[in-house]
Design a protein around this motif. Structure first.
Motif, short mmCIF file in Angstrom:
data_model
loop_
_atom_site.label_atom_id
_atom_site.label_comp_id
_atom_site.label_asym_id
_atom_site.label_seq_id
_atom_site.Cartn_x
_atom_site.Cartn_y
_atom_site.Cartn_z
N GLN A 168 14.24 21.24 -4.29
CA GLN A 168 14.80 20.20 -5.16
C GLN A 168 14.20 20.22 -6.56
N GLY A 169 13.23 21.08 -6.78
CA GLY A 169 12.64 21.20 -8.11
C GLY A 169 11.46 20.31 -8.36
N VAL A 170 10.94 19.67 -7.33
CA VAL A 170 9.72 18.87 -7.49
C VAL A 170 8.56 19.82 -7.82
N PRO A 171 7.74 19.51 -8.82
CA PRO A 171 6.60 20.38 -9.14
C PRO A 171 5.77 20.71 -7.90
N VAL A 172 5.26 21.93 -7.84
CA VAL A 172 4.66 22.43 -6.60
C VAL A 172 3.55 21.51 -6.08
N GLY A 173 2.62 21.15 -6.93
CA GLY A 173 1.51 20.32 -6.48
C GLY A 173 1.99 18.99 -5.92
N GLU A 174 2.96 18.38 -6.59
CA GLU A 174 3.49 17.11 -6.12
C GLU A 174 4.29 17.27 -4.83
N ALA A 175 5.06 18.35 -4.75
CA ALA A 175 5.86 18.60 -3.54
C ALA A 175 4.95 18.75 -2.32
N VAL A 176 3.85 19.46 -2.49
CA VAL A 176 2.94 19.71 -1.36
C VAL A 176 2.21 18.43 -0.97
N CYS A 177 1.55 17.80 -1.93
CA CYS A 177 0.79 16.58 -1.61
C CYS A 177 1.72 15.45 -1.18
N GLY A 178 2.84 15.30 -1.90
CA GLY A 178 3.78 14.23 -1.56
C GLY A 178 4.45 14.49 -0.23
N GLY A 179 4.74 15.75 0.08
CA GLY A 179 5.34 16.07 1.37
C GLY A 179 4.40 15.76 2.52
N VAL A 180 3.13 16.07 2.34
CA VAL A 180 2.13 15.76 3.36
C VAL A 180 2.04 14.25 3.56
N TRP A 181 2.00 13.51 2.45
CA TRP A 181 1.91 12.05 2.56
C TRP A 181 3.15 11.48 3.25
N THR A 201 0.83 -1.21 0.00
CA THR A 201 0.00 0.00 0.00
C THR A 201 0.86 1.25 0.00
N LEU A 202 1.93 1.23 0.80
CA LEU A 202 2.86 2.36 0.80
C LEU A 202 3.47 2.56 -0.57
N LEU A 203 3.88 1.48 -1.20
CA LEU A 203 4.51 1.58 -2.51
C LEU A 203 3.52 2.11 -3.54
N GLN A 204 2.26 1.70 -3.44
CA GLN A 204 1.24 2.19 -4.36
C GLN A 204 1.04 3.69 -4.19
N ASN A 205 1.01 4.16 -2.96
CA ASN A 205 0.87 5.59 -2.70
C ASN A 205 2.08 6.36 -3.19
N ALA A 206 3.27 5.82 -2.99
CA ALA A 206 4.48 6.48 -3.45
C ALA A 206 4.46 6.65 -4.96
N GLY A 207 3.79 5.75 -5.66
CA GLY A 207 3.71 5.83 -7.11
C GLY A 207 3.01 7.07 -7.62
N HIS A 208 2.24 7.74 -6.77
CA HIS A 208 1.56 8.97 -7.16
C HIS A 208 2.51 10.17 -7.18
N PHE A 209 3.73 9.99 -6.68
CA PHE A 209 4.67 11.09 -6.56
C PHE A 209 6.00 10.72 -7.23
N PRO A 210 5.99 10.61 -8.56
CA PRO A 210 7.16 10.06 -9.28
C PRO A 210 8.43 10.86 -9.13
N HIS A 211 8.34 12.19 -9.02
CA HIS A 211 9.55 12.99 -8.88
C HIS A 211 10.19 12.82 -7.50
N ILE A 212 9.36 12.61 -6.50
CA ILE A 212 9.87 12.45 -5.14
C ILE A 212 10.57 11.10 -4.98
N PHE A 213 10.03 10.08 -5.64
CA PHE A 213 10.55 8.73 -5.47
C PHE A 213 11.32 8.26 -6.70
N ALA A 214 12.01 9.19 -7.34
CA ALA A 214 12.89 8.86 -8.46
C ALA A 214 14.32 8.75 -7.97
N PRO A 215 15.11 7.81 -8.50
CA PRO A 215 16.51 7.70 -8.08
C PRO A 215 17.32 8.92 -8.51
N ARG A 216 18.39 9.18 -7.81
CA ARG A 216 19.24 10.32 -8.13
C ARG A 216 20.20 9.98 -9.25
#
Length: 298
Positions: free
Chosen positions: A243-256, A13-28
């Motif tokens: 880090q340059g994550v798109p604003v909407g994703e940074a906010v929602c992904g940060g909250v998650w 379930t965690l991994l599925q949720n992380a999939g909604h935030f591709p920039h946050i969970f992308a390798p460096r």
């Protein structure tokens, strides 16, 4: 073999949720350096509240920001270095505002409500920087009490506001009970009023974008009801913005991620009672790296 202090339940379930935030969970990228991952400035920390800035800045560095500045709303630095986190650079708030190399700003954590705080917020808004700006805590109360600051804030793009229910009530000139009676409508009204991505904190935190789109967060637990938790959230979101994550994703992904870190601590046997805000950042770092590794091997 190294044994992790953390564990998770419902990993899929965690991994599925992380999939909604591709920039946050992308390798460096292999070819990267500290400048690749941005510079964040955190401003606040009036006398007696230095810890709020330390918590936010620490969360930012744990969340992967390349460089982090902590700016204290005091005449002189309260200490020359943060002993536990010497990686964080320090300045007075007024001095930090003069820098031109900041990729994102967080302002308000322990800022205070005095005249110096008003001056700092006014200067930040008047600068009309293109860098993302997150306003939290006392900065939100100042917006509510000073109409000219509210007018300036509307012109700041991109803008993120992270009120708890009482701060939301001040922004909308109503009662906290009214906010809680229709949290979705309250988040939408604040987002529209300030043209801002709005995070209405609480159980099932609501994120509303300026265009009205809504995200309801399901991660987190009552362990987050502790002093400094909101400062950590601001640091995480600010770090992702830098880090340059798109604003909407940074906010929602940060909250998650903030809520999921609390769930990691709960599932690791720490429990919800007595969970400390300062424990969240390291758990969020672990979870982010764990999710990235899982995505790579999937």
């Amino acid at each position: 073999m190294f044994s992790s202090p953390y564990r998770v339940t419902h990993f899929d379930t965690l991994l599925q949720n992380a999939g909604h935030f591709p920039h946050i969970f992308a390798p460096r990228a292999e070819e990267s350096h500290k400048g690749t991952y941005g510079t964040l400035a955190v401003i606040g920390g009036a006398e007696g509240m230095s810890g709020a800035v330390v918590l936010a800045a620490s969360a930012a560095i744990y969340s992967g920001c390349g460089k982090v500045w902590a700016g204290f709303n005091q005449k002189a630095l309260p200490f020359p270095v943060i002993p536990e986190r010497p990686e964080i650079m320090l300045d007075t708030a007024a001095g930090l505002q003069q820098r031109q190399d900041i990729g994102a700003w967080v302002l308000g954590c322990g800022l205070g409500l005095g005249s110096t705080s008003v001056t700092l917020l006014r200067a930040q808004l008047a600068a009309c920087r293109a860098a993302p700006l997150l306003l939290d805590a006392d900065a939100l109360t100042l917006l509510a009490h000073h109409p000219d600051l509210a007018d300036q804030a509307v012109r700041q793009t991109p803008l993120v506001l992270t009120p708890h229910p009482a701060e939301a009530a001040r922004l909308l000139s109503c009662t906290t009970a009214a906010i809680q009676a229709d949290r979705s409508a309250a988040a939408r009204q604040i987002a529209q009023k300030f043209h801002a991505h709005t995070v209405l904190k609480g159980r099932h935190t609501i994120v509303c974008s300026p265009n009205g789109s809504e995200y309801i967060n399901r991660s987190g637990n009552p362990g987050l009801a502790t002093a400094g938790s909101g400062d950590v959230l601001s640091g995480i979101i600010g770090s992702l913005l830098a880090q340059g994550v798109p604003v909407g994703e940074a906010v929602c992904g940060g909250v998650w991620l903030h809520g999921a870190a609390a769930d990691v601590l709960r599932d690791s046997g720490i429990g919800e009672i007595g969970m400390l805000a300062g424990e969240l950042a390291a758990a969020a770092r672990w979870l982010r790296n764990r999710m990235i590794a899982a995505v790579q091997t999937a």
